[in-house]
Design an enzyme around this catalytic site. Structure first.
Site, PDB file in Angstrom:
ATOM      1  N   ARG A 105      87.323  39.918 106.220  1.00 17.59           N
ATOM      2  CA  ARG A 105      85.966  40.253 106.208  1.00 17.59           C
ATOM      3  C   ARG A 105      84.705  40.472 106.416  1.00 17.59           C
ATOM      4  NH1 ARG A 105      83.595  33.780 106.209  1.00 17.59           N
ATOM      5  NH2 ARG A 105      84.181  34.084 108.195  1.00 17.59           N
ATOM      6  N   THR A 109      78.337  41.628 105.750  1.00 19.06           N
ATOM      7  CA  THR A 109      78.368  41.248 103.650  1.00 19.06           C
ATOM      8  C   THR A 109      79.474  39.613 103.482  1.00 19.06           C
ATOM      9  OG1 THR A 109      80.008  42.051 102.747  1.00 19.06           O
ATOM     10  CG2 THR A 109      78.360  43.315 102.888  1.00 19.06           C
ATOM     11  N   ASP A 201      88.024  29.945 114.695  1.00 22.74           N
ATOM     12  CA  ASP A 201      88.861  31.143 113.781  1.00 22.74           C
ATOM     13  C   ASP A 201      90.310  30.450 114.397  1.00 22.74           C
ATOM     14  OD1 ASP A 201      88.154  34.188 113.298  1.00 22.74           O
ATOM     15  OD2 ASP A 201      89.803  33.402 114.057  1.00 22.74           O
ATOM     16  N   ASP A 204      92.028  33.150 115.876  1.00 23.39           N
ATOM     17  CA  ASP A 204      92.134  33.651 117.027  1.00 23.39           C
ATOM     18  C   ASP A 204      93.059  31.935 117.951  1.00 23.39           C
ATOM     19  OD1 ASP A 204      90.828  36.300 117.182  1.00 23.39           O
ATOM     20  OD2 ASP A 204      88.188  34.712 117.224  1.00 23.39           O
TER      21      ASP A 204
HETATM   22  N1  URA Z   1      87.954  31.697 109.038  1.00 19.84           N
HETATM   23  C1  URA Z   1      88.380  31.044 110.464  1.00 19.84           C
HETATM   24  O1  URA Z   1      89.506  31.318 111.566  1.00 19.84           O
HETATM   25  N2  URA Z   1      87.503  29.723 110.228  1.00 19.84           N
HETATM   26  C2  URA Z   1      86.638  29.709 109.923  1.00 19.84           C
HETATM   27  O2  URA Z   1      85.661  28.685 110.198  1.00 19.84           O
HETATM   28  C3  URA Z   1      85.784  30.296 108.369  1.00 19.84           C
HETATM   29  C4  URA Z   1      86.935  31.345 108.782  1.00 19.84           C
END
Ligand code: URA
Length: 210
Positions: A105, A109, A201, A204
Site C-alpha cells: 500500500r 495514496t 498491522d 508486523d
Molecule cells: N493492514 C493491517 O495490517 N492492519 C490494518 O488494520 C489495515 C491494513
C-alpha cells in the site's frame, strides 16, 4: 457459497481472535493463533466443495466413499501478510496449488502497487481462494482479484481474518461474485487505513517487525 459475506461466529474463532487483538500478545502466540484460525476459516470457506464417490476397501468390506471432486484448488497469498494465513490452510489442504500476489500500500495514496505476481496455470477450472488477513480499504484485495480474473480465475473466494465495513462494500461493488469469509467486521477505518479497533498491522504482528 450463496452469501457475499460470511462472518464465522464460532466461539473458538471469536476467542482466538480476541487474544490476537490484545496489544500484549506475543509474536509467537499471534502466529500460532493465526494458524489455528486460518484452518477454522478454511473449513468454512470450503464447506460446499463438490464431492464425488470412490470405491475403497476398509479392513472389513468395500464401500463407496466421498472424495473431493475436480482439480486441486488454488490458494493465493496476498503478500506479505497472506503468508500467515496460507501456512495453516496448507496443513489442512496439503495438495493445494499456491500462488503469490505482491502488493504494497502506498502510504500516501493507500493505493496498491504491484511488485510480484506468480500464480499456477489453469486457474479457470479450479476454485481459487485469495487470502489476506486484513480487508481494510479493499484496494489491494480488489486489485488482486482483478489480476486473478485476468489470469482466468472464475470461481473465486476471499478469506480474511478481519474486515472493515468499507472494505466489504468496496469488494461487493467491484466483485459481487466473490464471497468473503471472515472472523469479524469491525467498526471502521481510521485516517491511515487501519481497521479500528482491529489488531494493528497484521504483518508486523506475525513477523515481529516494526
Ligand atoms: N493492514 C493491517 O495490517 N492492519 C490494518 O488494520 C489495515 C491494513
Amino acid at each position: 457459497m450463496t452469501e457475499h459475506l460470511t462472518v464465522v461466529t464460532h466461539p473458538l474463532v471469536q476467542h482466538k481472535l480476541t487474544i490476537m487483538r490484545k496489544k500484549d500478545t506475543s509474536t509467537a502466540s499471534f502466529r500460532r493463533l493465526l494458524r489455528e484460525i486460518s484452518q477454522l476459516l478454511a473449513y468454512e470457506i470450503t464447506r460446499d466443495l463438490p464431492l464425488t464417490s470412490t470405491r475403497i476397501e476398509t479392513p472389513l468390506q468395500e464401500m463407496d466413499a466421498p472424495t473431493i471432486e475436480g482439480k486441486k484448488l488454488v490458494l493465493i497469498s496476498i503478500l506479505r501478510a497472506g503468508n500467515g494465513l496460507m501456512d495453516g490452510i496448507l496443513e489442512l489442504i496439503p495438495a493445494a496449488r499456491v500462488g503469490f500476489v505482491g502488493l504494497y500500500r502506498d502510504p500516501e495514496t493507500l493505493q496498491p502497487v504491484q511488485y510480484y505476481y506468480k500464480v499456477p496455470s489453469e486457474l479457470d477450472d479450479r476454485m481459487v481462494i485469495a487470502v489476506d488477513p486484513m480487508l481494510a480499504t479493499g484496494n489491494s484485495s480488489v486489485a488482486a482479484i482483478d489480476l486473478l480474473k485476468k489470469s482466468g480465475a472464475k470461481n473465486l473466494r476471499f478469506l480474511c481474518l478481519l474486515a472493515s465495513p468499507e472494505g466489504v462494500k468496496r469488494m461487493r461493488e467491484a466483485h459481487p461474485d466473490v464471497p468473503i469469509v471472515t472472523a469479524a467486521v469491525d467498526e471502521r477505518l481510521d485516517d491511515h487505513g487501519y481497521i479500528v479497533p482491529g489488531l494493528g498491522d497484521a504483518g508486523d504482528r506475525m513477523f515481529g517487525t516494526k
